[in-house]
Design a protein around this motif. Structure first.
Motif, mmCIF file in Angstrom:
data_model
loop_
_atom_site.group_PDB
_atom_site.id
_atom_site.type_symbol
_atom_site.label_atom_id
_atom_site.label_comp_id
_atom_site.label_asym_id
_atom_site.label_seq_id
_atom_site.Cartn_x
_atom_site.Cartn_y
_atom_site.Cartn_z
ATOM 1 N N ARG A 7 0.842 -1.197 0.000
ATOM 2 C CA ARG A 7 0.000 0.000 0.000
ATOM 3 C C ARG A 7 0.879 1.251 0.000
ATOM 4 N N LEU A 8 0.430 2.267 -0.705
ATOM 5 C CA LEU A 8 1.209 3.495 -0.829
ATOM 6 C C LEU A 8 1.421 4.171 0.522
ATOM 7 N N ASP A 9 0.378 4.269 1.331
ATOM 8 C CA ASP A 9 0.534 4.924 2.633
ATOM 9 C C ASP A 9 1.500 4.162 3.531
ATOM 10 N N LYS A 10 1.458 2.857 3.460
ATOM 11 C CA LYS A 10 2.349 2.036 4.270
ATOM 12 C C LYS A 10 3.800 2.199 3.803
ATOM 13 N N TRP A 11 3.999 2.271 2.475
ATOM 14 C CA TRP A 11 5.358 2.437 1.958
ATOM 15 C C TRP A 11 5.935 3.789 2.358
ATOM 16 N N LEU A 12 5.122 4.864 2.281
ATOM 17 C CA LEU A 12 5.598 6.185 2.691
ATOM 18 C C LEU A 12 5.992 6.198 4.160
ATOM 19 N N TRP A 13 5.268 5.462 4.958
ATOM 20 C CA TRP A 13 5.581 5.353 6.392
ATOM 21 C C TRP A 13 6.843 4.524 6.600
ATOM 22 N N HIS A 14 6.974 3.399 5.890
ATOM 23 C CA HIS A 14 8.173 2.566 5.998
ATOM 24 C C HIS A 14 9.414 3.338 5.576
ATOM 25 N N ALA A 15 9.308 4.140 4.524
ATOM 26 C CA ALA A 15 10.448 4.884 3.992
ATOM 27 C C ALA A 15 10.732 6.156 4.789
ATOM 28 N N ARG A 16 9.953 6.394 5.835
ATOM 29 C CA ARG A 16 10.155 7.502 6.767
ATOM 30 C C ARG A 16 9.988 8.878 6.148
ATOM 31 N N PHE A 17 9.060 9.014 5.197
ATOM 32 C CA PHE A 17 8.724 10.336 4.683
ATOM 33 C C PHE A 17 7.738 11.025 5.605
ATOM 34 N N VAL A 18 6.953 10.264 6.367
ATOM 35 C CA VAL A 18 5.998 10.798 7.332
ATOM 36 C C VAL A 18 6.154 10.048 8.650
ATOM 37 N N LYS A 19 5.706 10.684 9.735
ATOM 38 C CA LYS A 19 5.878 10.087 11.050
ATOM 39 C C LYS A 19 4.881 8.973 11.355
ATOM 40 N N THR A 20 3.649 9.141 10.893
ATOM 41 C CA THR A 20 2.624 8.150 11.198
ATOM 42 C C THR A 20 1.938 7.692 9.924
ATOM 43 N N ARG A 21 1.305 6.557 10.019
ATOM 44 C CA ARG A 21 0.616 6.030 8.854
ATOM 45 C C ARG A 21 -0.634 6.846 8.546
ATOM 46 N N SER A 22 -1.266 7.406 9.554
ATOM 47 C CA SER A 22 -2.439 8.249 9.293
ATOM 48 C C SER A 22 -2.032 9.532 8.566
ATOM 49 N N LEU A 23 -0.853 10.085 8.862
ATOM 50 C CA LEU A 23 -0.367 11.242 8.117
ATOM 51 C C LEU A 23 -0.055 10.857 6.670
ATOM 52 N N ALA A 24 0.430 9.647 6.475
ATOM 53 C CA ALA A 24 0.686 9.170 5.111
ATOM 54 C C ALA A 24 -0.628 9.055 4.344
ATOM 55 N N ALA A 25 -1.666 8.568 4.994
ATOM 56 C CA ALA A 25 -2.971 8.451 4.343
ATOM 57 C C ALA A 25 -3.519 9.832 3.984
ATOM 58 N N LYS A 26 -3.334 10.824 4.877
ATOM 59 C CA LYS A 26 -3.769 12.192 4.590
ATOM 60 C C LYS A 26 -3.003 12.768 3.411
ATOM 61 N N LEU A 27 -1.704 12.501 3.350
ATOM 62 C CA LEU A 27 -0.885 12.994 2.255
ATOM 63 C C LEU A 27 -1.364 12.442 0.922
ATOM 64 N N VAL A 28 -1.675 11.155 0.899
ATOM 65 C CA VAL A 28 -2.124 10.522 -0.345
ATOM 66 C C VAL A 28 -3.537 10.979 -0.696
ATOM 67 N N SER A 29 -4.396 11.162 0.280
ATOM 68 C CA SER A 29 -5.779 11.571 0.018
ATOM 69 C C SER A 29 -5.867 12.985 -0.539
ATOM 70 N N GLY A 30 -4.921 13.826 -0.169
ATOM 71 C CA GLY A 30 -4.913 15.193 -0.675
ATOM 72 C C GLY A 30 -4.435 15.231 -2.119
ATOM 73 N N PRO A 31 -4.489 16.403 -2.717
ATOM 74 C CA PRO A 31 -4.052 16.510 -4.113
ATOM 75 C C PRO A 31 -2.530 16.487 -4.221
ATOM 76 N N GLY A 32 -2.054 16.031 -5.360
ATOM 77 C CA GLY A 32 -0.631 16.181 -5.639
ATOM 78 C C GLY A 32 0.224 14.947 -5.533
ATOM 79 N N VAL A 33 -0.311 13.785 -5.196
ATOM 80 C CA VAL A 33 0.503 12.571 -5.154
ATOM 81 C C VAL A 33 0.317 11.833 -6.475
ATOM 82 N N ARG A 34 1.439 11.488 -7.099
ATOM 83 C CA ARG A 34 1.397 10.790 -8.387
ATOM 84 C C ARG A 34 2.253 9.536 -8.325
#
Length: 123
Positions: A7-34
């Motif tokens: 899952r994209l949100d899980k990968w962003l969290w594993h790669a340490r781009f965000v602190k929490t998985r819920s923040l990763a989900a918010k990042l993906v849900s917003g505009p601008g992720v490709r």
């Protein structure tokens, strides 16, 4: 689901781009992720090795190529092995303007430096 995708949100969290998985989900849900130049709005989108992710993180645009899916959110060197950074270099800082230092009110010398760098109102 294939074993070589995550899952994209899980990968962003594993790669340490965000602190929490819920923040990763918010990042993906917003505009601008490709993913591979296609807009994605669902955190459950699958990514795998070879995919290129583009997203805004703060004031910069991050472009990374996924090298591995990852099994856990490990230490930073393990997280950095999951991707190749292809981001453009940041623009050079404007050294002509003084940067305020965090930690309180500027003193008299700092105020004079700020006033000296500001354009004159009569100019």
């Amino acid at each position: 689901m294939q074993d070589n995708t995550i899952r994209l949100d899980k990968w962003l969290w594993h790669a340490r781009f965000v602190k929490t998985r819920s923040l990763a989900a918010k990042l993906v849900s917003g505009p601008g992720v490709r993913v591979n130049a296609l807009p994605v709005s669902k955190p459950a989108a699958q990514v795998g090795a070879g995919d290129v992710l583009t997203f805004a993180l703060g004031t910069r645009v991050v472009v990374v190529r996924v090298l591995a899916c990852g099994v856990r959110r490990g230490p930073a060197p393990e997280a950095q092995a999951l991707y190749e950074d292809m981001s453009p270099p940041p623009p050079p800082r404007d050294l002509s303007r003084p940067v305020p230092v965090a930690g309180g009110r500027p003193d008299k010398r700092d105020r004079r430096r700020f006033a000296a760098s500001a354009p004159d109102r009569l100019d």
